[in-house]
Scaffold this active site. Structure first.
Site, PDB file in Angstrom:
ATOM      1  N   GLU A  24      -3.576   7.661  -4.385  1.00 43.81           N
ATOM      2  CA  GLU A  24      -3.990   7.134  -5.698  1.00 43.81           C
ATOM      3  C   GLU A  24      -5.288   7.800  -6.147  1.00 43.81           C
ATOM      4  O   GLU A  24      -6.178   7.985  -5.310  1.00 43.81           O
ATOM      5  CB  GLU A  24      -4.196   5.621  -5.590  1.00 43.81           C
ATOM      6  N   HIS A  26      -1.588   0.367  -9.837  1.00 42.94           N
ATOM      7  CA  HIS A  26      -2.189  -0.573  -8.866  1.00 42.94           C
ATOM      8  C   HIS A  26      -2.823  -1.788  -9.570  1.00 42.94           C
ATOM      9  O   HIS A  26      -4.034  -1.993  -9.531  1.00 42.94           O
ATOM     10  CB  HIS A  26      -3.235   0.151  -7.994  1.00 42.94           C
ATOM     11  N   ARG A  80       0.858  -1.187   0.000  1.00 38.81           N
ATOM     12  CA  ARG A  80       0.000   0.000   0.000  1.00 38.81           C
ATOM     13  C   ARG A  80       0.895   1.238   0.000  1.00 38.81           C
ATOM     14  O   ARG A  80       1.907   1.284   0.717  1.00 38.81           O
ATOM     15  CB  ARG A  80      -0.903   0.039   1.236  1.00 38.81           C
TER      16      ARG A  80
HETATM   17  P1  NAP Z   1      -0.692 -11.366   4.948  1.00 48.56           P
HETATM   18  O1  NAP Z   1      -0.618 -12.794   4.564  1.00 48.56           O
HETATM   19  O2  NAP Z   1      -1.550 -10.970   6.100  1.00 48.56           O
HETATM   20  O3  NAP Z   1       0.803 -10.839   5.151  1.00 48.56           O
HETATM   21  C1  NAP Z   1       1.115  -9.649   5.803  1.00 48.56           C
HETATM   22  C2  NAP Z   1       2.425  -9.851   6.535  1.00 48.56           C
HETATM   23  O4  NAP Z   1       2.789  -8.637   7.186  1.00 48.56           O
HETATM   24  C3  NAP Z   1       2.373 -10.916   7.600  1.00 48.56           C
HETATM   25  O5  NAP Z   1       3.556 -11.677   7.482  1.00 48.56           O
HETATM   26  C4  NAP Z   1       2.411 -10.166   8.905  1.00 48.56           C
HETATM   27  O6  NAP Z   1       3.073 -11.083   9.739  1.00 48.56           O
HETATM   28  C5  NAP Z   1       3.229  -8.935   8.520  1.00 48.56           C
HETATM   29  N1  NAP Z   1       2.972  -7.759   9.344  1.00 48.56           N
HETATM   30  C6  NAP Z   1       1.792  -7.226   9.700  1.00 48.56           C
HETATM   31  N2  NAP Z   1       1.981  -6.105  10.427  1.00 48.56           N
HETATM   32  C7  NAP Z   1       3.309  -5.937  10.508  1.00 48.56           C
HETATM   33  C8  NAP Z   1       4.128  -4.959  11.126  1.00 48.56           C
HETATM   34  N3  NAP Z   1       3.607  -3.943  11.818  1.00 48.56           N
HETATM   35  N4  NAP Z   1       5.479  -5.082  11.003  1.00 48.56           N
HETATM   36  C9  NAP Z   1       6.008  -6.132  10.318  1.00 48.56           C
HETATM   37  N5  NAP Z   1       5.272  -7.085   9.715  1.00 48.56           N
HETATM   38  C10 NAP Z   1       3.950  -6.985   9.826  1.00 48.56           C
HETATM   39  O7  NAP Z   1      -1.215 -10.491   3.721  1.00 48.56           O
HETATM   40  P2  NAP Z   1      -0.968 -10.757   2.155  1.00 48.56           P
HETATM   41  O8  NAP Z   1      -2.083 -11.551   1.592  1.00 48.56           O
HETATM   42  O9  NAP Z   1       0.416 -11.209   1.951  1.00 48.56           O
HETATM   43  O10 NAP Z   1      -1.140  -9.249   1.615  1.00 48.56           O
HETATM   44  C11 NAP Z   1      -0.229  -8.242   2.025  1.00 48.56           C
HETATM   45  C12 NAP Z   1      -0.684  -6.880   1.545  1.00 48.56           C
HETATM   46  O11 NAP Z   1      -0.470  -6.758   0.147  1.00 48.56           O
HETATM   47  C13 NAP Z   1      -2.174  -6.593   1.706  1.00 48.56           C
HETATM   48  O12 NAP Z   1      -2.489  -6.119   2.996  1.00 48.56           O
HETATM   49  C14 NAP Z   1      -2.451  -5.554   0.652  1.00 48.56           C
HETATM   50  O13 NAP Z   1      -2.366  -4.265   1.199  1.00 48.56           O
HETATM   51  C15 NAP Z   1      -1.333  -5.758  -0.359  1.00 48.56           C
HETATM   52  N6  NAP Z   1      -1.827  -6.190  -1.692  1.00 48.56           N
HETATM   53  C16 NAP Z   1      -1.649  -5.355  -2.770  1.00 48.56           C
HETATM   54  C17 NAP Z   1      -2.075  -5.756  -4.017  1.00 48.56           C
HETATM   55  C18 NAP Z   1      -1.882  -4.889  -5.220  1.00 48.56           C
HETATM   56  O14 NAP Z   1      -2.735  -4.879  -6.098  1.00 48.56           O
HETATM   57  N7  NAP Z   1      -0.778  -4.181  -5.336  1.00 48.56           N
HETATM   58  C19 NAP Z   1      -2.686  -7.007  -4.194  1.00 48.56           C
HETATM   59  C20 NAP Z   1      -2.848  -7.814  -3.092  1.00 48.56           C
HETATM   60  C21 NAP Z   1      -2.413  -7.399  -1.828  1.00 48.56           C
HETATM   61  P3  NAP Z   1       3.075 -11.052  11.275  1.00 48.56           P
HETATM   62  O15 NAP Z   1       1.658 -10.763  11.679  1.00 48.56           O
HETATM   63  O16 NAP Z   1       3.601 -12.367  11.680  1.00 48.56           O
HETATM   64  O17 NAP Z   1       4.035  -9.949  11.534  1.00 48.56           O
END
Ligand code: NAP
Length: 316
Positions: free
Chosen positions: A257, A275, A228
């Site tokens: 955005e 995006h 994000r």
């Molecule tokens: P996820 O499986 O929940 O992964 C997020 C990771 O971040 C987890 O490993 C979490 O692990 C870690 N985390 C959370 N808060 C943190 C913090 N304060 N400091 C360090 N690590 C932290 O989510 P995902 O499915 O991989 O998606 C991740 C993000 O990608 C989404 O939230 C979304 O914003 C973005 N996304 C963007 C697009 C796009 O079109 N560009 C598409 C899909 C997703 P721990 O809780 O163990 O720390």
């Protein structure tokens, strides 16, 4: 009959079983929100806050067609007994592919080279032109080794890269399959040649990477953001790219955005995408299907498969 506010008309061909179930439940999709709305199926552009929730007393579910839910005030929904759902997993691989598209494009200056060819300036072969950075054998840092972070890390094995990651919990299977090493945030900044951001946008991660953190990165490092925009301070990034502290960046997401910081638009060493992390035909279709399955379950009084606040609502 159920009334679903759907501000965006998804044109995708969806699973006929879902269509049948929607028909059986008597679901009516509407482009406007009103007092009788039972459900919301929305994209990131819809801000679901306290003011919106006050207008929909019968609301049961906010079904976000995205994995990130930073556009939704989840605690306010929980307070009103409204379940919030997202679309995890189905977009993981497509988004990791896009992170790698940005990584390779930024390292090897692909868009810049393409612009050069199209400009008509390519008059002769030039030994020194458009030299980029090596990818193979270098160090990839994953900020947030969740689903997409790990999928991005897995791809690094094919490039013989060393993988570092941060996560609040250790990811043993990921470490086993990629030889990745868990490090703290500062070590990740200091040791990564490529840093790829995959944390969700929360109060803790807003501007997690600013001037101070960019200064800690390796000279000539490359930063990729497919998570994000507001996680990264764009003004500081533009300065780091302009000064040459960072060699390049690849961004799919932005702070405001679809507006992009004017200083970024002037730079050649940043790859800018609108995006499109999850923008493949099959992924987008699966995201809509997942969101509708979540919605159907909530309307039937069942526990939706992807409830972000299901635990807080005691639904699990
Ligand atoms: P996820 O499986 O929940 O992964 C997020 C990771 O971040 C987890 O490993 C979490 O692990 C870690 N985390 C959370 N808060 C943190 C913090 N304060 N400091 C360090 N690590 C932290 O989510 P995902 O499915 O991989 O998606 C991740 C993000 O990608 C989404 O939230 C979304 O914003 C973005 N996304 C963007 C697009 C796009 O079109 N560009 C598409 C899909 C997703 P721990 O809780 O163990 O720390």
């Amino acid at each position: 009959m159920f009334r679903i506010y759907r501000p965006y008309d998804f044109p995708d061909e969806i699973d006929p079983a879902i269509r049948r179930e929607l028909k059986r439940l008597g679901v009516k999709f509407e482009p406007e929100l009103h007092g009788e709305t039972d459900a919301i199926v929305c994209l990131l552009a819809t801000k679901v806050d306290g003011a919106l929730l006050a207008r929909v007393p019968k609301l049961r579910i906010v079904s976000n067609v995205a994995v990130g839910v930073d556009n939704v005030d989840v605690p306010a929904c929980t307070e009103r007994g409204v379940v919030v759902t997202n679309t995890p997993d189905v977009l993981t691989e497509a988004t990791a592919d896009l992170a790698w598209s940005l990584l390779l494009a930024a390292a090897r200056r692909v868009p810049e080279a393409e612009r050069y060819v199209r400009s008509g300036k390519w008059a002769k072969w030039d030994w020194t032109a458009l030299r980029g950075a090596d990818v193979h054998g270098r160090t990839l840092g994953i900020l947030g080794a969740g689903r997409i972070g790990q999928a991005t890390g897995h791809r690094a094995v094919g490039f013989s890269m060393q993988v570092l990651y941060t996560s609040r919990q250790r990811r043993l299977l990921f470490e086993h399959t990629t030889q990745a090493r868990r490090v703290d945030f500062k070590a990740l900044l200091r040791q990564s040649d490529f840093l790829s951001i995959h944390v969700p946008l929360t109060k803790e991660t807003r501007h997690l990477i600013g001037a101070k953190e960019l200064a800690m990165m390796k000279p000539g490092a490359i930063l990729i953001n497919t998570a994000r925009g507001p996680i990264l301070d764009e003004a500081s990034l533009a300065k780091a790219l302009k000064s040459g502290k960072l060699a390049a960046a690849g961004l799919d997401v932005f702070e405001r955005e679809p507006k992009i910081h004017p200083d970024l638009l002037k730079l050649d060493n940043v790859v800018l995408l609108p995006h499109i992390g999850s923008a493949t035909e099959s992924t987008r279709r699966k995201m809509v299907e997942t969101a509708l399955r979540n919605c159907i379950a909530a309307l039937k009084g069942e526990v939706p498969p992807n409830g972000v606040n299901a635990h807080a609502l005691n639904l699990t």
